[in-house]
Design a protein around this motif. Structure first.
Motif, PDB file in Angstrom:
ATOM      1  N   GLU A  44     -23.977  50.744 -39.069  1.00 16.54           N
ATOM      2  CA  GLU A  44     -23.892  49.895 -37.918  1.00 16.54           C
ATOM      3  C   GLU A  44     -23.823  50.713 -36.700  1.00 16.54           C
ATOM      4  O   GLU A  44     -24.680  49.910 -35.640  1.00 16.54           O
ATOM      5  CB  GLU A  44     -22.686  49.003 -38.182  1.00 16.54           C
ATOM      6  N   THR A  45     -23.168  51.560 -36.675  1.00 20.75           N
ATOM      7  CA  THR A  45     -23.036  52.167 -35.409  1.00 20.75           C
ATOM      8  C   THR A  45     -24.391  52.785 -34.968  1.00 20.75           C
ATOM      9  O   THR A  45     -24.843  52.861 -33.636  1.00 20.75           O
ATOM     10  CB  THR A  45     -21.978  53.381 -35.528  1.00 20.75           C
ATOM     11  N   GLY A  46     -25.011  53.515 -35.869  1.00 19.69           N
ATOM     12  CA  GLY A  46     -26.295  53.965 -35.677  1.00 19.69           C
ATOM     13  C   GLY A  46     -27.383  53.046 -35.088  1.00 19.69           C
ATOM     14  O   GLY A  46     -28.127  53.239 -34.284  1.00 19.69           O
ATOM     15  N   ALA A  47     -27.353  51.747 -35.667  1.00 18.62           N
ATOM     16  CA  ALA A  47     -28.384  50.811 -35.142  1.00 18.62           C
ATOM     17  C   ALA A  47     -27.878  50.314 -33.748  1.00 18.62           C
ATOM     18  O   ALA A  47     -28.626  50.067 -32.977  1.00 18.62           O
ATOM     19  CB  ALA A  47     -28.033  49.267 -36.170  1.00 18.62           C
ATOM     20  N   ARG A  48     -26.498  50.232 -33.378  1.00 16.80           N
ATOM     21  CA  ARG A  48     -26.134  49.836 -32.051  1.00 16.80           C
ATOM     22  C   ARG A  48     -26.728  50.836 -31.321  1.00 16.80           C
ATOM     23  O   ARG A  48     -27.181  50.367 -30.138  1.00 16.80           O
ATOM     24  CB  ARG A  48     -24.653  49.706 -32.070  1.00 16.80           C
ATOM     25  N   ILE A  49     -26.525  52.156 -31.598  1.00 17.40           N
ATOM     26  CA  ILE A  49     -26.773  53.187 -30.677  1.00 17.40           C
ATOM     27  C   ILE A  49     -28.435  53.414 -30.452  1.00 17.40           C
ATOM     28  O   ILE A  49     -28.876  53.217 -29.314  1.00 17.40           O
ATOM     29  CB  ILE A  49     -26.367  54.417 -31.065  1.00 17.40           C
ATOM     30  N   LYS A  50     -29.014  53.074 -31.615  1.00 16.61           N
ATOM     31  CA  LYS A  50     -30.481  52.893 -31.445  1.00 16.61           C
ATOM     32  C   LYS A  50     -30.974  51.863 -30.439  1.00 16.61           C
ATOM     33  O   LYS A  50     -32.113  52.155 -29.518  1.00 16.61           O
ATOM     34  CB  LYS A  50     -31.072  52.646 -32.799  1.00 16.61           C
ATOM     35  N   ASP A  51     -30.345  50.701 -30.603  1.00 16.80           N
ATOM     36  CA  ASP A  51     -30.771  49.484 -29.773  1.00 16.80           C
ATOM     37  C   ASP A  51     -30.511  49.857 -28.190  1.00 16.80           C
ATOM     38  O   ASP A  51     -31.184  49.445 -27.294  1.00 16.80           O
ATOM     39  CB  ASP A  51     -29.886  48.016 -30.183  1.00 16.80           C
ATOM     40  N   ARG A  52     -29.371  50.314 -27.999  1.00 15.10           N
ATOM     41  CA  ARG A  52     -29.014  50.760 -26.700  1.00 15.10           C
ATOM     42  C   ARG A  52     -30.049  51.629 -26.119  1.00 15.10           C
ATOM     43  O   ARG A  52     -30.524  51.777 -24.771  1.00 15.10           O
ATOM     44  CB  ARG A  52     -27.557  51.307 -26.270  1.00 15.10           C
ATOM     45  N   ALA A  53     -30.321  52.807 -27.017  1.00 19.58           N
ATOM     46  CA  ALA A  53     -31.272  53.821 -26.616  1.00 19.58           C
ATOM     47  C   ALA A  53     -32.709  53.233 -26.100  1.00 19.58           C
ATOM     48  O   ALA A  53     -33.350  53.651 -25.394  1.00 19.58           O
ATOM     49  CB  ALA A  53     -31.280  54.930 -27.504  1.00 19.58           C
ATOM     50  N   VAL A  54     -33.220  52.275 -27.161  1.00 22.42           N
ATOM     51  CA  VAL A  54     -34.280  51.636 -26.760  1.00 22.42           C
ATOM     52  C   VAL A  54     -34.510  50.963 -25.378  1.00 22.42           C
ATOM     53  O   VAL A  54     -35.320  50.858 -24.774  1.00 22.42           O
ATOM     54  CB  VAL A  54     -34.802  51.087 -28.113  1.00 22.42           C
ATOM     55  N   GLY A  55     -33.357  50.185 -25.222  1.00 21.23           N
ATOM     56  CA  GLY A  55     -33.261  49.565 -24.187  1.00 21.23           C
ATOM     57  C   GLY A  55     -33.253  50.443 -22.795  1.00 21.23           C
ATOM     58  O   GLY A  55     -33.740  50.017 -21.668  1.00 21.23           O
ATOM     59  N   PHE A  56     -32.419  51.287 -22.863  1.00 15.56           N
ATOM     60  CA  PHE A  56     -32.401  52.488 -22.108  1.00 15.56           C
ATOM     61  C   PHE A  56     -33.790  53.018 -21.686  1.00 15.56           C
ATOM     62  O   PHE A  56     -34.351  53.013 -20.581  1.00 15.56           O
ATOM     63  CB  PHE A  56     -31.419  53.430 -22.152  1.00 15.56           C
ATOM     64  N   ALA A  57     -34.550  53.264 -22.583  1.00 10.01           N
ATOM     65  CA  ALA A  57     -35.814  53.885 -22.452  1.00 10.01           C
ATOM     66  C   ALA A  57     -36.754  52.958 -21.895  1.00 10.01           C
ATOM     67  O   ALA A  57     -37.448  53.319 -20.868  1.00 10.01           O
ATOM     68  CB  ALA A  57     -36.425  54.619 -23.932  1.00 10.01           C
ATOM     69  N   LEU A  58     -36.849  51.869 -22.199  1.00 11.88           N
ATOM     70  CA  LEU A  58     -37.678  50.724 -21.799  1.00 11.88           C
ATOM     71  C   LEU A  58     -37.487  50.491 -20.217  1.00 11.88           C
ATOM     72  O   LEU A  58     -38.198  50.293 -19.527  1.00 11.88           O
ATOM     73  CB  LEU A  58     -37.428  49.471 -22.391  1.00 11.88           C
ATOM     74  N   ASP A  59     -35.961  50.314 -19.891  1.00 11.48           N
ATOM     75  CA  ASP A  59     -35.673  50.423 -18.276  1.00 11.48           C
ATOM     76  C   ASP A  59     -35.935  51.676 -17.618  1.00 11.48           C
ATOM     77  O   ASP A  59     -36.538  51.446 -16.544  1.00 11.48           O
ATOM     78  CB  ASP A  59     -34.228  50.162 -18.353  1.00 11.48           C
ATOM     79  N   VAL A  60     -35.957  52.698 -18.045  1.00 16.97           N
ATOM     80  CA  VAL A  60     -36.319  54.099 -17.352  1.00 16.97           C
ATOM     81  C   VAL A  60     -37.985  53.817 -17.177  1.00 16.97           C
ATOM     82  O   VAL A  60     -38.525  54.145 -16.158  1.00 16.97           O
ATOM     83  CB  VAL A  60     -36.017  55.172 -18.177  1.00 16.97           C
ATOM     84  N   ARG A  61     -38.657  53.425 -18.295  1.00 21.34           N
ATOM     85  CA  ARG A  61     -40.290  53.631 -18.016  1.00 21.34           C
ATOM     86  C   ARG A  61     -40.552  52.317 -17.266  1.00 21.34           C
ATOM     87  O   ARG A  61     -41.373  52.620 -16.456  1.00 21.34           O
ATOM     88  CB  ARG A  61     -40.716  52.893 -19.449  1.00 21.34           C
ATOM     89  N   ASP A  62     -39.640  51.190 -17.053  1.00 25.97           N
ATOM     90  CA  ASP A  62     -40.227  50.280 -16.231  1.00 25.97           C
ATOM     91  C   ASP A  62     -39.800  50.616 -14.430  1.00 25.97           C
ATOM     92  O   ASP A  62     -40.721  50.430 -13.848  1.00 25.97           O
ATOM     93  CB  ASP A  62     -39.279  48.910 -16.514  1.00 25.97           C
ATOM     94  N   ASN A  63     -38.617  51.269 -14.515  1.00 28.66           N
ATOM     95  CA  ASN A  63     -38.281  52.037 -13.083  1.00 28.66           C
ATOM     96  C   ASN A  63     -39.337  53.005 -12.731  1.00 28.66           C
ATOM     97  O   ASN A  63     -39.672  53.045 -11.404  1.00 28.66           O
ATOM     98  CB  ASN A  63     -36.923  52.367 -13.192  1.00 28.66           C
ATOM     99  N   MET A  64     -39.808  53.814 -13.593  1.00 29.55           N
ATOM    100  CA  MET A  64     -40.587  54.701 -13.430  1.00 29.55           C
ATOM    101  C   MET A  64     -41.896  54.428 -13.005  1.00 29.55           C
ATOM    102  O   MET A  64     -42.517  54.957 -11.903  1.00 29.55           O
ATOM    103  CB  MET A  64     -40.526  55.782 -14.665  1.00 29.55           C
TER     104      MET A  64
END
Length: 113
Positions: A44-64
């Motif tokens: 469960e913790t791994g899934a939560r971290i993965k979801d947050r990391a994917v969201g962060f990566a998408l935000d970084v890509r959009d801002n970039m």
């Protein structure tokens, strides 16, 4: 007589309830159960971290992309510059050198001098 029966029944019910609770807790504290619980929590913790990391990566890509567009407009660049073609390195072939002729090659440094 009714009083004794009532209290006897109440005692039996309390004993059954307490025994059930204790047995359930003991089953939860077995090594297998603890390992399964820990594994489930880790998944469960791994899934939560993965979801947050994917969201962060998408935000970084959009801002970039947004910042790149801002810089492109500020610098007046309309087209992306074409990069030169990659250079090809010519391979030097030595036709006299093969695995069979290794010991007889005229430039073998391992020969006796």
């Amino acid at each position: 007589m009714f009083r004794r029966t009532f209290w006897f029944g109440t005692g039996v019910a309390a004993g059954v309830w307490a025994t059930t609770k204790v047995n359930r807790k003991l089953r939860q504290l077995t090594p297998e159960s603890l390992a399964a619980t820990a594994a489930n929590k880790a998944i469960e913790t791994g899934a939560r971290i993965k979801d947050r990391a994917v969201g962060f990566a998408l935000d970084v890509r959009d801002n970039m992309a947004q910042r790149e567009a801002e810089l492109t407009d500020a610098l007046g660049i309309r087209e992306s510059p074409e990069l030169p073609a990659p250079r090809r390195i010519a391979a030097i072939e030595n036709t006299t050198y093969t695995t069979k002729s290794y010991k007889t090659h005229p430039y073998n440094r391992n020969e006796d001098h």
